[in-house]
Design an enzyme around this catalytic site. Sequence first.
Site, mmCIF file in Angstrom:
data_model
loop_
_atom_site.group_PDB
_atom_site.id
_atom_site.type_symbol
_atom_site.label_atom_id
_atom_site.label_comp_id
_atom_site.label_asym_id
_atom_site.label_seq_id
_atom_site.Cartn_x
_atom_site.Cartn_y
_atom_site.Cartn_z
ATOM 1 C CG ASP A 1 11.513 58.781 -20.255
ATOM 2 O OD1 ASP A 1 10.696 59.538 -19.704
ATOM 3 O OD2 ASP A 1 12.740 59.018 -20.321
ATOM 4 C CG ASP B 1 15.390 62.210 -20.083
ATOM 5 O OD1 ASP B 1 14.916 63.361 -19.979
ATOM 6 O OD2 ASP B 1 14.694 61.183 -20.205
HETATM 7 C C1 0EO Z 1 10.591 69.113 -21.631
HETATM 8 C C2 0EO Z 1 10.094 68.163 -22.700
HETATM 9 C C3 0EO Z 1 10.671 68.494 -24.034
HETATM 10 C C4 0EO Z 1 10.486 66.723 -22.312
HETATM 11 C C5 0EO Z 1 9.874 66.296 -20.987
HETATM 12 N N1 0EO Z 1 10.307 64.951 -20.659
HETATM 13 C C6 0EO Z 1 10.018 64.399 -19.451
HETATM 14 O O1 0EO Z 1 9.481 65.028 -18.555
HETATM 15 C C7 0EO Z 1 10.415 62.948 -19.238
HETATM 16 C C8 0EO Z 1 11.866 62.856 -18.827
HETATM 17 O O2 0EO Z 1 12.333 61.524 -19.051
HETATM 18 C C9 0EO Z 1 12.075 63.236 -17.339
HETATM 19 C C10 0EO Z 1 13.560 63.240 -16.981
HETATM 20 C C11 0EO Z 1 13.836 63.368 -15.485
HETATM 21 C C12 0EO Z 1 13.514 64.775 -14.974
HETATM 22 C C13 0EO Z 1 13.852 64.940 -13.492
HETATM 23 C C14 0EO Z 1 15.296 64.591 -13.216
HETATM 24 C C15 0EO Z 1 15.672 63.212 -13.725
HETATM 25 C C16 0EO Z 1 15.304 63.045 -15.193
HETATM 26 N N2 0EO Z 1 11.380 62.252 -16.501
HETATM 27 C C17 0EO Z 1 10.430 62.669 -15.640
HETATM 28 O O3 0EO Z 1 10.088 63.824 -15.491
HETATM 29 C C18 0EO Z 1 9.779 61.583 -14.771
HETATM 30 C C19 0EO Z 1 10.317 61.745 -13.351
HETATM 31 C C20 0EO Z 1 11.182 60.571 -12.966
HETATM 32 O O4 0EO Z 1 10.474 59.377 -13.033
HETATM 33 C C21 0EO Z 1 11.725 60.798 -11.539
HETATM 34 C C22 0EO Z 1 13.184 61.111 -11.704
HETATM 35 C C23 0EO Z 1 13.921 61.359 -10.469
HETATM 36 C C24 0EO Z 1 15.255 61.057 -10.437
HETATM 37 C C25 0EO Z 1 16.020 61.290 -9.310
HETATM 38 C C26 0EO Z 1 15.415 61.808 -8.168
HETATM 39 C C27 0EO Z 1 14.054 62.118 -8.173
HETATM 40 C C28 0EO Z 1 13.300 61.893 -9.325
HETATM 41 N N3 0EO Z 1 11.530 59.627 -10.680
HETATM 42 C C29 0EO Z 1 10.552 59.559 -9.769
HETATM 43 O O5 0EO Z 1 9.772 60.450 -9.550
HETATM 44 O O6 0EO Z 1 10.584 58.329 -9.130
HETATM 45 C C30 0EO Z 1 9.657 57.998 -8.081
HETATM 46 C C31 0EO Z 1 8.226 58.090 -8.597
HETATM 47 C C32 0EO Z 1 10.010 56.577 -7.711
HETATM 48 C C33 0EO Z 1 9.886 58.950 -6.917
HETATM 49 C C34 0EO Z 1 8.348 66.316 -21.136
HETATM 50 O O7 0EO Z 1 7.799 65.361 -21.683
HETATM 51 O O8 0EO Z 1 7.765 67.312 -20.659
#
Ligand code: 0EO
Length: 331
Positions: free
Chosen positions: A220, A36
């Site tokens: 990302d 990630d």
């Molecule tokens: C804590 C911070 C330091 C960093 C933090 N970074 C992020 O939130 C971005 C980061 O890339 C995070 C990393 C993901 C967290 C959840 C598990 C998978 C990885 N991305 C995210 O948080 C974004 C969420 C993803 O896009 C999800 C992922 C997912 C995968 C499998 C099943 C369900 C959902 N996809 C998802 O929701 O897909 C759909 C819309 C088609 C249903 C932030 O900015 O807050």
Amino acid sequence: STGSAAAVPINAEFDIAYVTPVTLGTPPQTLQLDFDSGSSDLWVFSSHLPTSQIRGQEIYAPNKSSTAKLLDGHSWSITYGDGSGSRGNVYTDNVTVGGLMVERQAIECAQQVSSSFTSEAHIDGLVGLGFSTLNTVSPKSQLTFFDNAKGALDSPVFTADLKHKQAGTYDFGFIDKAKYTGEITYVPVNNDPGYWTFSSSGYAVGSGNFSASPISGIADTGTSLIYLPTAVVTAYYRQVQGATNSRSYGGYVFPCSATLPSFTFGVGEARFTIPPAYMSYAAVTPGSSTCFGGLQSSNGVGINIWGDLALKVAFVVFNGGTPPTIGWAAK
Ligand SMILES: CC(C)C[C@H](NC(=O)C[C@H](O)[C@H](CC1CCCCC1)NC(=O)CC[C@H](O)[C@H](Cc1ccccc1)NC(=O)OC(C)(C)C)C(=O)O
């Protein structure tokens, strides 16, 4: 040194996320982790989790590793953009990705995970590839696998070659010429506060003219779709019969029978086109005739995100040199 490992879609139907085999400890324990570039913690499902929160995931048991060491007094707690989260304690141990080993890598062991992680059996944890400034370990923040490996790498880079419904690769320390065509276009990266933030040179909807307005966003690998400013998103869905921004489904949806335009984005002078087939992410529920768009508004997100949907039409070089840059090439 170099490393190369597969990036495997966790779902045969849609590219919601990709996992990569990672071995931890001695003897090696292999977990499937989501690499990630949008976060900077390496955390895993572990033997410290209540069994009620584990549903099919592989776990890392530090007490079964002769090289594991507790990082005394340290903890971590993380919440992601999708509201999921986890927290726990920290060990250091050997971590190997595709032949590349880092000794004394901080491995954040989950003691609690949110329900969405429990229900995602294919993800055993994450390998954060963002800048280490985003790491959540306290009181001393820890370095990412890439930052720990960087000094030993032939070149301070990792590359992402993600694919639609098939396995791609993450390479560390080298740029594989066989994985791309033409030239790599490099643009500056702003790593404050710690994402791979770069400026796209603009976009076009279908065969329409290219709108040369810079769009700052993060590359990302851990986000499935593309989240862009409202102006871009409305320009796109204006071309889709029956498209609406659905509150109930949480984004733009349209009849699965609709004809979708392609979406082109620019990096410098280079142009990358996402084909119509990729722009429909999936039916909102299995069998529904309503489909969820791959392009969504970044209004509620706060930053623009070039997620897997954009990354999988290119070969992307994350250059961790000084200064950091990001390179995009066709493939
Ligand atoms: C804590 C911070 C330091 C960093 C933090 N970074 C992020 O939130 C971005 C980061 O890339 C995070 C990393 C993901 C967290 C959840 C598990 C998978 C990885 N991305 C995210 O948080 C974004 C969420 C993803 O896009 C999800 C992922 C997912 C995968 C499998 C099943 C369900 C959902 N996809 C998802 O929701 O897909 C759909 C819309 C088609 C249903 C932030 O900015 O807050």
